[in-house]
Design a protein around this motif. Structure first.
Motif: not given
Lengths: 176, 127
Positions: A128, A131-132, A135, A160, A163-169
């Motif tokens: 987490x 990821x932050x 971002x 797991x 995956x959030x990297x996909x949202x802002x890269x």
């Protein structure tokens, strides 16, 4: 020349490398960026900046174009400080690193930032926080004209929490 | 906002306690009832027990992210039509926008929110 094409189209690019091809993949990426960008900021999380410089020289990369942010070496223990290198107290110090990156982006107007690597970051930090951090840096990059490459091992991208990297890269790519 | 004495219910999901509290207060300030959860997993547990008219969902959360929670809802027969709006700092890339669109949120609030705009959009969503 997938990487160069992707860099033309995107600002924040995640570069996925197979574990077995990490060294050669990274060397290939450095060759491409050093041939096409004038001023590069290399964030070293996998090994000391001095070792990265040696690797780059061996690969015939023009290291005059590079500045380094070294998150691995203990500055106080170095007998000779490498040129154009900023030291971060620890690879766990993500806030310190984020502040240094955003200040350097503002002051030194890099064409390209290369972060080596997200996988090394994950050794020292939880998913987490990584990821932050990413971002934050990607927003800082968006405020400039610079491009950025964030290197990650393929297995780590499948984790797991990552995956959030996909949202802002802007995109996730790999080398041919 | 009461309808025959029953206030519409909103579930606020965020891992930051201060943000949870301030969003809950903002929702209640608009006349709605609000409950909170600290991550996607807790939100799913609550949603299986209680009915909510809207979920305000953060994305970056430990244990289960907002994206994972909404993905689980869309696969759950009971929760697949649950109204969800994201309330997050995440600055979506074009790729991210198309991923989020597939989750069918009713709105996307970028933190920090402007309270007037937040209230207006919230009232519209719960009309």
């Amino acid at each position: 020349m997938r990487l160069l094409k992707e860099l033309k189209a995107n600002q924040n690019l995640v570069l996925e490398l197979e574990r077995g091809y990490y060294k050669s993949g990274l060397a290939g990426a450095n060759k491409i960026v050093s041939d096409n960008f004038k001023s590069i900021c290399y964030i070293a999380l996998s090994k000391p900046a001095s070792a990265v410089m040696d690797d780059l020289k061996k690969e015939g990369v023009d290291i005059k174009k590079y500045s380094f942010i070294d998150c691995v070496s203990k500055k106080s223990r170095l007998k000779k400080l490498p040129k154009k290198t900023t030291f971060i107290s620890s690879p766990k110090a993500l806030t310190e690193l984020a502040i240094v990156v955003s200040k350097k982006l503002h002051d030194e107007k890099y064409d390209l930032v290369l972060l080596d690597s997200i996988s090394s970051m994950l050794v020292y930090n939880n998913e987490l926080n990584v990821v932050k951090f990413l971002h934050f840096v990607m927003i800082a990059i968006k405020a400039t004209k610079a491009k950025a490459i964030y290197v990650i091992m393929r297995n780590d991208l499948g984790r797991k929490g990552m995956r959030e990297i996909e949202l802002f890269a802007d995109n996730i790519t790999w080398l041919e | 906002m009461r309808w025959f004495g029953i206030a519409k219910k909103v579930l606020v999901v965020d891992d930051e306690p201060d943000i949870r509290t301030s969003v809950k207060q903002a929702v209640e300030g608009e006349g709605f009832e609000a409950k909170t959860a600290g991550n996607g997993k807790q939100a799913l547990e609550l949603l299986r027990k209680e009915k909510f008219d809207l979920v305000l969902m953060d994305i970056f959360m430990p244990e289960m992210s907002g994206r994972e929670a909404v993905e689980a809802m869309r696969k759950d027969a009971k929760l697949k039509k649950q109204k969800v709006a994201f309330l997050t700092v995440v600055n979506l890339s074009e790729q991210g926008q198309s991923i989020v669109k597939k989750l069918k949120p009713v709105d996307y609030f970028q933190k920090p929110v402007d309270l007037d705009d937040f209230g207006k959009r919230l009232r519209k969503l719960l009309k």
